[in-house]
Design a protein around this motif. Sequence first.
Motif, PDB file in Angstrom:
ATOM      1  N   HIS A   1      74.585 -47.115   3.530  1.00  0.00           N
ATOM      2  CA  HIS A   1      74.089 -45.964   2.761  1.00  0.00           C
ATOM      3  C   HIS A   1      74.909 -45.879   1.474  1.00  0.00           C
ATOM      4  CE1 HIS A   1      72.708 -45.010   6.835  1.00  0.00           C
ATOM      5  NE2 HIS A   1      71.804 -44.227   6.272  1.00  0.00           N
ATOM      6  N   GLU A   2      74.259 -46.073   0.341  1.00  0.00           N
ATOM      7  CA  GLU A   2      74.971 -45.979  -0.942  1.00  0.00           C
ATOM      8  C   GLU A   2      75.696 -44.637  -1.016  1.00  0.00           C
ATOM      9  OE1 GLU A   2      72.452 -48.499  -4.145  1.00  0.00           O
ATOM     10  OE2 GLU A   2      71.532 -46.628  -3.534  1.00  0.00           O
ATOM     11  N   ILE A   3      74.953 -43.579  -0.825  1.00  0.00           N
ATOM     12  CA  ILE A   3      75.576 -42.263  -0.677  1.00  0.00           C
ATOM     13  C   ILE A   3      75.704 -42.051   0.828  1.00  0.00           C
ATOM     14  CG2 ILE A   3      75.373 -39.784  -1.093  1.00  0.00           C
ATOM     15  CD1 ILE A   3      73.476 -40.530  -3.439  1.00  0.00           C
ATOM     16  N   PRO A   4      76.936 -42.012   1.345  1.00  0.00           N
ATOM     17  CA  PRO A   4      77.124 -41.918   2.786  1.00  0.00           C
ATOM     18  C   PRO A   4      76.439 -40.687   3.382  1.00  0.00           C
ATOM     19  CG  PRO A   4      79.207 -42.383   1.687  1.00  0.00           C
ATOM     20  CD  PRO A   4      78.214 -42.059   0.617  1.00  0.00           C
ATOM     21  N   GLN A   5      75.995 -40.820   4.617  1.00  0.00           N
ATOM     22  CA  GLN A   5      75.334 -39.709   5.292  1.00  0.00           C
ATOM     23  C   GLN A   5      76.250 -38.493   5.366  1.00  0.00           C
ATOM     24  OE1 GLN A   5      74.266 -42.301   8.682  1.00  0.00           O
ATOM     25  NE2 GLN A   5      72.223 -41.427   8.505  1.00  0.00           N
ATOM     26  N   THR A   6      77.544 -38.749   5.480  1.00  0.00           N
ATOM     27  CA  THR A   6      78.502 -37.636   5.550  1.00  0.00           C
ATOM     28  C   THR A   6      78.584 -36.866   4.239  1.00  0.00           C
ATOM     29  OG1 THR A   6      80.273 -39.165   4.963  1.00  0.00           O
ATOM     30  CG2 THR A   6      79.980 -38.698   7.314  1.00  0.00           C
TER      31      THR A   6
ATOM     32  N   SER B   1      72.486 -44.737  14.230  1.00  0.00           N
ATOM     33  CA  SER B   1      71.037 -44.569  14.252  1.00  0.00           C
ATOM     34  C   SER B   1      70.369 -45.934  14.182  1.00  0.00           C
ATOM     35  CB  SER B   1      70.589 -43.690  13.090  1.00  0.00           C
ATOM     36  OG  SER B   1      70.855 -44.347  11.879  1.00  0.00           O
ATOM     37  N   THR B   2      69.335 -46.128  14.964  1.00  0.00           N
ATOM     38  CA  THR B   2      68.635 -47.402  14.939  1.00  0.00           C
ATOM     39  C   THR B   2      67.579 -47.374  13.842  1.00  0.00           C
ATOM     40  OG1 THR B   2      67.122 -46.579  16.618  1.00  0.00           O
ATOM     41  CG2 THR B   2      68.993 -47.892  17.376  1.00  0.00           C
ATOM     42  N   MET B   3      67.454 -48.479  13.176  1.00  0.00           N
ATOM     43  CA  MET B   3      66.523 -48.578  12.071  1.00  0.00           C
ATOM     44  C   MET B   3      65.426 -49.559  12.443  1.00  0.00           C
ATOM     45  SD  MET B   3      68.261 -48.614   8.401  1.00  0.00           S
ATOM     46  CE  MET B   3      69.205 -47.124   8.643  1.00  0.00           C
ATOM     47  N   ASN B   4      64.208 -49.287  12.070  1.00  0.00           N
ATOM     48  CA  ASN B   4      63.157 -50.226  12.445  1.00  0.00           C
ATOM     49  C   ASN B   4      63.238 -51.515  11.624  1.00  0.00           C
ATOM     50  OD1 ASN B   4      61.535 -50.038  10.045  1.00  0.00           O
ATOM     51  ND2 ASN B   4      60.789 -48.065  10.762  1.00  0.00           N
TER      52      ASN B   4
ATOM     53  N   ASP C   1      73.937 -42.631  -9.712  1.00  0.00           N
ATOM     54  CA  ASP C   1      75.206 -42.118 -10.254  1.00  0.00           C
ATOM     55  C   ASP C   1      75.952 -41.278  -9.245  1.00  0.00           C
ATOM     56  OD1 ASP C   1      74.772 -43.365 -12.639  1.00  0.00           O
ATOM     57  OD2 ASP C   1      74.008 -41.604 -13.656  1.00  0.00           O
ATOM     58  N   THR C   2      75.196 -40.535  -8.450  1.00  0.00           N
ATOM     59  CA  THR C   2      75.843 -39.625  -7.506  1.00  0.00           C
ATOM     60  C   THR C   2      76.638 -40.369  -6.442  1.00  0.00           C
ATOM     61  OG1 THR C   2      73.744 -39.532  -6.336  1.00  0.00           O
ATOM     62  CG2 THR C   2      74.276 -37.672  -7.773  1.00  0.00           C
ATOM     63  N   ALA C   3      76.351 -41.662  -6.252  1.00  0.00           N
ATOM     64  CA  ALA C   3      77.104 -42.437  -5.267  1.00  0.00           C
ATOM     65  C   ALA C   3      78.549 -42.640  -5.710  1.00  0.00           C
ATOM     66  CB  ALA C   3      76.443 -43.794  -5.019  1.00  0.00           C
ATOM     67  N   TRP C   4      78.814 -42.481  -7.015  1.00  0.00           N
ATOM     68  CA  TRP C   4      80.175 -42.633  -7.519  1.00  0.00           C
ATOM     69  C   TRP C   4      81.006 -41.374  -7.295  1.00  0.00           C
ATOM     70  CZ3 TRP C   4      82.319 -47.075  -9.023  1.00  0.00           C
ATOM     71  CH2 TRP C   4      81.464 -48.128  -9.375  1.00  0.00           C
ATOM     72  N   ASP C   5      80.320 -40.254  -7.126  1.00  0.00           N
ATOM     73  CA  ASP C   5      81.034 -38.975  -7.039  1.00  0.00           C
ATOM     74  C   ASP C   5      81.868 -38.896  -5.775  1.00  0.00           C
ATOM     75  OD1 ASP C   5      79.743 -38.362  -9.317  1.00  0.00           O
ATOM     76  OD2 ASP C   5      78.283 -37.025  -8.409  1.00  0.00           O
TER      77      ASP C   5
ATOM     78  N   THR D   1      70.695 -39.991   2.494  1.00  0.00           N
ATOM     79  CA  THR D   1      69.547 -40.015   3.404  1.00  0.00           C
ATOM     80  C   THR D   1      69.254 -41.437   3.886  1.00  0.00           C
ATOM     81  OG1 THR D   1      67.911 -40.447   1.686  1.00  0.00           O
ATOM     82  CG2 THR D   1      68.540 -38.129   2.068  1.00  0.00           C
ATOM     83  N   ASP D   2      68.291 -41.548   4.790  1.00  0.00           N
ATOM     84  CA  ASP D   2      67.821 -42.847   5.271  1.00  0.00           C
ATOM     85  C   ASP D   2      66.665 -43.374   4.438  1.00  0.00           C
ATOM     86  OD1 ASP D   2      69.608 -43.304   7.361  1.00  0.00           O
ATOM     87  OD2 ASP D   2      68.406 -42.195   8.811  1.00  0.00           O
ATOM     88  N   GLU D   3      66.436 -42.780   3.266  1.00  0.00           N
ATOM     89  CA  GLU D   3      65.378 -43.281   2.389  1.00  0.00           C
ATOM     90  C   GLU D   3      65.760 -44.666   1.889  1.00  0.00           C
ATOM     91  OE1 GLU D   3      63.485 -40.179  -0.445  1.00  0.00           O
ATOM     92  OE2 GLU D   3      65.540 -39.492  -0.086  1.00  0.00           O
ATOM     93  N   ILE D   4      64.752 -45.502   1.703  1.00  0.00           N
ATOM     94  CA  ILE D   4      65.008 -46.891   1.314  1.00  0.00           C
ATOM     95  C   ILE D   4      65.824 -46.986   0.022  1.00  0.00           C
ATOM     96  CG2 ILE D   4      62.853 -47.273   0.016  1.00  0.00           C
ATOM     97  CD1 ILE D   4      64.351 -49.769   2.516  1.00  0.00           C
TER      98      ILE D   4
END
Length: 108
Positions: free
Chosen positions: A40-45, A1-4, A101-105, A49-52
Amino acid sequence: STMNSKTKKEVWNKTKGRCYYCGKQTSPFGNSKDSFCVDHEIPQTRGGTDEIKNLVPACFSCNLSKSSKGLFNWASEFVDQETGERKGFFYFELMQLPFPDTAWDDPL
């Protein structure tokens, strides 16, 4: 995905381009081998999300190595097999930067 470019600049500014994981200084420009990736700290998979708040600067090698792994899984690759201790800490831990924290899960 392209990001601005506004989003990319915001991500780069979080650490002035230091990789969130290893601390390597990256470049904000183009396609050089030193240019930063938006990770993405929490991967899209895994529902990231694409939130900052879920986007961080990463060097190319960390971005490639982490891929779509959760952090716990990825960090386990840096564990000394004999002592069971991690071989160092992520830059964001040392600098006490925000990380969900959820990025560690890691789902089993």
